[in-house]
Design an enzyme around this catalytic site. Structure first.
Site, PDB file in Angstrom:
ATOM      1  N   GLU A   1      -8.685  17.056  14.053  1.00 54.74           N
ATOM      2  CA  GLU A   1      -9.160  16.627  15.374  1.00 54.74           C
ATOM      3  C   GLU A   1      -9.333  17.790  16.340  1.00 54.74           C
ATOM      4  OE1 GLU A   1      -6.432  13.607  16.681  1.00 54.74           O
ATOM      5  OE2 GLU A   1      -7.259  12.112  15.312  1.00 54.74           O
TER       6      GLU A   1
ATOM      7  N   LYS B   1      -8.899   0.945  18.520  1.00 57.88           N
ATOM      8  CA  LYS B   1      -9.849   1.619  17.620  1.00 57.88           C
ATOM      9  C   LYS B   1     -10.682   0.499  17.010  1.00 57.88           C
ATOM     10  CE  LYS B   1      -6.655   5.291  16.044  1.00 57.88           C
ATOM     11  NZ  LYS B   1      -5.568   5.549  15.058  1.00 57.88           N
TER      12      LYS B   1
HETATM   13  P1  PGA Z   1      -6.332   8.673  12.227  1.00 57.81           P
HETATM   14  O1  PGA Z   1      -5.402   9.365  13.308  1.00 57.81           O
HETATM   15  O2  PGA Z   1      -7.678   8.482  12.814  1.00 57.81           O
HETATM   16  O3  PGA Z   1      -6.267   9.652  11.121  1.00 57.81           O
HETATM   17  O4  PGA Z   1      -5.678   7.346  11.898  1.00 57.81           O
HETATM   18  C1  PGA Z   1      -5.410   9.039  14.642  1.00 57.81           C
HETATM   19  C2  PGA Z   1      -4.148   8.359  15.059  1.00 57.81           C
HETATM   20  O5  PGA Z   1      -3.208   8.142  14.273  1.00 57.81           O
HETATM   21  O6  PGA Z   1      -4.055   8.003  16.227  1.00 57.81           O
HETATM   22 ZN    ZN Z   2      -1.898   7.180  15.929  1.00 57.55          ZN
END
Ligand code: PGA
Ligand code: ZN
Length: 418
Positions: free
Chosen positions: A201, A333
């Site tokens: 990220e 998400k």
């Molecule tokens: P991921 O990580 O997109 O790899 O799940 C982001 C998070 O855990 O917030």
């Molecule tokens: Zn997370």
């Protein structure tokens, strides 16, 4: 104005920021207005998330889309429930395992993307026709480990920056970029062999343990001239399910070479929230431990104690958390839920219960910027989307463009950790 009807749609396989295959959908409405969306994907995935692809094969998701494509023709593209109903007719499994959560994500967002163009309004206004609108604070990953970085990095997945004292988006972004850059200098000062390596990220991935990670992040905040918790707050995504050993019932900090039982983990999380005045603490305990999450939420009212793997953007899980008194914050998400409508139902349930929403990217991302609009439309307090990397900056720059409509009245109300 005639409703924006889907007149054609198609999908393709493309690559995400990690170089993995994913699904991208194109939707045209009224034969004229094009929308497009590409599904992201996670590395630390909650057990109850929508399944991205049938049998984990992007090719199978594309085939399922093509088989059912015509069933979406004629739908009102601005109606997120209509897309949801049509998807549910094709796939009635709880986790979209037949058609794939990626298809649900890309199709439902491409549809509203096209509808917003047809109606000549920004996406956030299509999703929430009336204000007030506020900007979320950018919550950016500055130091990473866990599933996003390699050996030698912390077990904890993310140390995050949130510029709680910023008065506008430009200032907020500048503060996060400044801190990210200052942190590199601090890492160099303790490790002359630091390669400037970054995780999935865009956060620095240094050779430090969990305790050092927080110490150097705090040092960087001070070096920038910011007061911790007032100008610039820190946050943590523990992503603790990824190092919870279910069999032995311990949190296994393997990279640091230590284990913590549940009581010790609670103590550790409480201490970090207090000592670093954290504005934000995500998944400090594993996804099934609602009781410990409730204890942490109660003890730390100035911190958004947030469920990600725990809530998986699922309205039913919010109800469960509320029953325990767990979580003051909730990660949204869309691809955890599947379609945009699923995610909006989740947002409604959070808002009804006073749980603050943090709209989030995934570690495997596209250069899309829809989540910036979704954050504003859902009244999110924060937008979690990293600091550096083209696919992260795309979302941040979109916030700047959104300010040009003159519709968004300043930053979200956020009580700084004091
Ligand atoms: P991921 O990580 O997109 O790899 O799940 C982001 C998070 O855990 O917030
Ligand atoms: Zn997370």
């Amino acid at each position: 104005m005639p409703s924006p009807r889907i007149t054609s749609l198609g999908a393709r396989l493309v690559f995400n920021s990690r170089g993995s295959k994913t699904i991208e959908v194109d939707v045209t409405v009224n034969k004229k207005f094009a929308g497009r969306a590409c599904a992201p994907s996670g590395a630390s995935v909650g057990k109850l998330e929508a399944q991205s692809f049938p049998d984990n094969k992007p090719e199978k998701a594309l085939a399922a889309f093509n088989e059912n494509r015509k069933k979406f023709l004629g739908l009102d593209a601005s109606d997120t429930k209509a897309a949801y109903d049509a998807l549910r007719k094709v796939d009635d499994t709880e986790n979209y395992s037949k058609i794939g959560g990626s298809v649900a994500y890309a199709l439902s967002i491409a549809a509203v993307d096209a509808a917003a163009r047809a109606q000549g309004v920004p996406l956030f206004k299509l999703l929430k026709p009336r204000g007030p609108y506020r900007f979320p604070f950018p919550l950016g990953n500055i130091l990473g480990g866990g599933a996003h970085a390699g050996p030698g990095t912390p077990d904890i997945q993310e140390v995050l920056a949130c510029p709680v004292g910023a008065r506008n988006v430009m200032e907020a972004l500048e503060m996060n970029f400044k801190l990210h850059s200052e942190l590199r200098k601090v890492i160099e000062s303790i490790d002359s062999r630091f390669t400037y390596g970054r995780g999935d990220e865009g956060a620095w991935a240094p050779n430090v343990n969990n305790d050092q990670a927080l110490e150097i992040a705090e040092k960087a905040v001070k070096n920038c001239g910011y007061t911790l918790g007032r100008d610039m707050a820190l946050g943590i995504d523990f992503a603790s399910s990824s190092f919870w050993d279910e069999e032995k019932q311990v949190y296994d900090y393997a990279r640091q070479g230590l284990k913590r039982d549940t009581g010790e983990q609670i103590e550790f999380a409480n201490r970090l929230m207090r000592d670093y005045r954290l504005a934000y603490a995500e998944d400090p305990v594993h996804e099934g431990d609602f009781e410990s999450m409730a204890a942490l939420t109660k003890k730390n009212p100035a911190t958004l104690v947030t469920g990600d793997d725990m809530l998986v953007t699922n309205a039913e899980m919010v109800k469960k958390a509320v029953g325990y008194g767990a979580c003051s914050g909730a990660i949204l998400k869309v691809n955890q839920a599947g379609s945009l409508h699923d995610a909006l139902l989740f947002a409604k349930e959070c808002t009804r219960n006073g749980i603050k929403i943090i709209t989030s990217h995934r570690s495997g991302e596209s250069s899309d910027s829809h989540i910036s609009h979704i954050a504003v439309a859902t009244g999110s307090k924060m937008l979690k989307t990293g600091v550096l990397g083209g696919e992260r900056v795309a979302k941040l720059n979109e916030l700047l463009r959104m300010s040009e409509y003159g519709l968004i009245a300043g930053m979200a109300e956020l009580t700084p950790a004091t």
